[in-house]
Design an enzyme around this catalytic site. Structure first.
Site, PDB file in Angstrom:
ATOM      1  N   HIS A   1       0.831  -1.106   0.076  1.00 23.94           N
ATOM      2  CA  HIS A   1      -0.110  -0.024   0.045  1.00 23.94           C
ATOM      3  C   HIS A   1       0.780   1.311  -0.051  1.00 23.94           C
ATOM      4  CE1 HIS A   1      -2.860   2.486   2.450  1.00 23.94           C
ATOM      5  NE2 HIS A   1      -3.561   2.628   1.139  1.00 23.94           N
TER       6      HIS A   1
ATOM      7  N   HIS B   1      -1.030  11.132  -1.769  1.00 26.39           N
ATOM      8  CA  HIS B   1      -2.154  10.728  -1.517  1.00 26.39           C
ATOM      9  C   HIS B   1      -3.322  11.919  -1.173  1.00 26.39           C
ATOM     10  CE1 HIS B   1      -5.558   9.439   1.467  1.00 26.39           C
ATOM     11  NE2 HIS B   1      -5.246   8.131   0.967  1.00 26.39           N
TER      12      HIS B   1
HETATM   13  O1  G3P Z   1      -6.286   1.209  -3.387  1.00 30.70           O
HETATM   14  C1  G3P Z   1      -6.410   0.973  -1.973  1.00 30.70           C
HETATM   15  C2  G3P Z   1      -6.354   2.061  -0.969  1.00 30.70           C
HETATM   16  O2  G3P Z   1      -5.344   3.034  -1.390  1.00 30.70           O
HETATM   17  C3  G3P Z   1      -7.505   3.027  -0.776  1.00 30.70           C
HETATM   18  O3  G3P Z   1      -7.398   3.861   0.055  1.00 30.70           O
HETATM   19  O4  G3P Z   1      -6.752   6.379   1.079  1.00 30.70           O
HETATM   20  O5  G3P Z   1      -5.214   4.519   1.108  1.00 30.70           O
HETATM   21  O6  G3P Z   1      -5.903   5.746  -1.043  1.00 30.70           O
HETATM   22  P1  G3P Z   1      -6.302   5.161   0.207  1.00 30.70           P
HETATM   23 MG    MG Z   2      -4.509   4.399  -2.664  1.00 27.16          MG
END
Ligand code: G3P
Ligand code: MG
Length: 250
Positions: free
Chosen positions: A21, A63
Site C-alpha cells: 500500500h 495521497h
Molecule cells: O487502493 C486501496 C487504497 O489505497 C485506497 O485507500 O485512501 O489509502 O488511497 P487510500
Molecule cells: Mg490509494
C-alpha cells in the site's frame, strides 16, 4: 447473477496476491521511491500508489489533496507547479533517515517498476474538480510509461476519473474502488468495464466476496495488516490483499 464480466476471473491474471500500500506501507514515506526499497527487501512484487496532477498537469504521486501531512509544503497540491512540488521534502515526516526524499513523478514510478520487476496498481486520486482530466492524463501516461511491462491496474474511488481513464486507454485494466460496496456495484463495474472490485476489508464478508467473484470480477481488499485476517480473506476467495505491513504479511 444475470451479468458476467467478459474478462472473467478464470482468465490468466498477471498480478500477485500481495500488494504494498502506498509503495512501501508504513516502512517508508508513503508514495515515494523509498517504498520500492521496502518491497524488494520483503519480496513484494506489486505496489499500489496514488497519482494526481500538479497545477501544470505533471503526473506525480501523493495521497492527500494537500501537501501538509506528508511534505514540508503547505496548501492544496493542485495550486502548485511541478517545479515547486519537486523541491519539497516528502520524507522527513517519516524519520530522519528519509530526509531529502522527493515526490516521485509517474515516470519515476514506472522506471522503478521496470528496474525491480514490480507490477503497479495506480490509484487515480484527483484533486477536487479535476476528476476527468486526471483520469485521462493518468491513463495516457500509464499506457506510454508501462509499455513492455505488466500493464498497470488502474483504480479510483471516482467514477468520473475511471470513466475518463477507460475512454483514454481502454486496453488498461480497471478496478472500481469502494469503501463499503454499494448495492448497485454490478451496474457501476459493468459501465466502467472493470476487471476487479477493490473494497475496504472491513466491509467484506464471505457471501459478498462469493457474489462479486461469481460475476467474473477479481477482488482486492485494503488495507489488511493482520496476518490472520489476510488468511481469512484469502479463504473467502479474495484475489489481492493490499497491506501497510510488508514485514508481517509475506
Ligand atoms: O487502493 C486501496 C487504497 O489505497 C485506497 O485507500 O485512501 O489509502 O488511497 P487510500
Ligand atoms: Mg490509494
Amino acid at each position: 447473477m444475470a451479468i458476467r464480466i467478459d474478462r472473467g476471473n478464470s482468465a490468466p491474471w498477471p498480478y500477485p496476491r500481495l500488494i504494498a500500500h502506498r509503495c512501501g506501507g508504513t516502512l517508508a514515506p508513503e508514495n515515494t521511491l523509498a517504498g520500492f526499497d521496502a518491497c524488494v527487501r520483503y519480496g513484494y512484487r506489486m505496489v499500489e500508489f496514488d497519482a494526481k496532477l500538479s497545477a501544470d498537469n505533471a503526473l506525480f504521486l501523493l495521497h492527500d489533496d494537500t501537501l501538509d501531512r506528508t511534505t514540508n509544503g503547505r496548501g492544496p497540491a493542485a495550486t502548485h507547479t511541478w517545479q515547486e512540488l519537486a523541491a519539497l521534502d516528502a520524507g522527513a515526516w517519516r524519520g530522519a533517515q528519509f530526509v531529502g526524499t522527493r515526490l516521485p513523478t509517474l515516470a519515476d514510478a514506472a522506471e522503478r517498476c521496470a528496474r525491480d520487476g514490480i507490477a503497479a496498481n495506480i490509484e487515480i486520486k484527483p484533486c477536487p474538480g479535476r476528476e476527468v482530466i486526471t483520469g485521462t492524463l493518468v491513463a495516457q501516461g500509464a499506457l506510454a510509461l508501462w509499455r513492455g511491462q505488466t500493464p498497470p491496474l488502474l483504480s479510483s474511488f471516482s467514477f468520473e476519473a475511471l470513466a475518463a481513464a477507460r475512454d483514454a486507454a481502454p486496453s488498461l485494466p480497471r478496478g472500481m474502488l469502494f469503501e463499503q460496496v454499494p448495492a448497485d456495484w454490478l451496474r457501476i463495474v459493468s459501465e466502467l468495464d472493470c476487471v476487479s472490485l477493490h473494497a475496504s476489508h472491513r466491509y467484506l464478508s464471505e457471501p459478498l466476496v462469493a457474489q462479486i467473484r461469481a460475476s467474473g470480477l477479481r477482488v482486492l481488499a485494503y488495507t489488511v495488516n493482520d496476518p490472520a485476517r489476510a488468511r481469512l480473506l484469502e479463504q473467502w476467495g479474495v484475489d489481492m490483499i493490499c497491506s501497510d505491513r510488508l514485514d508481517l504479511l509475506s
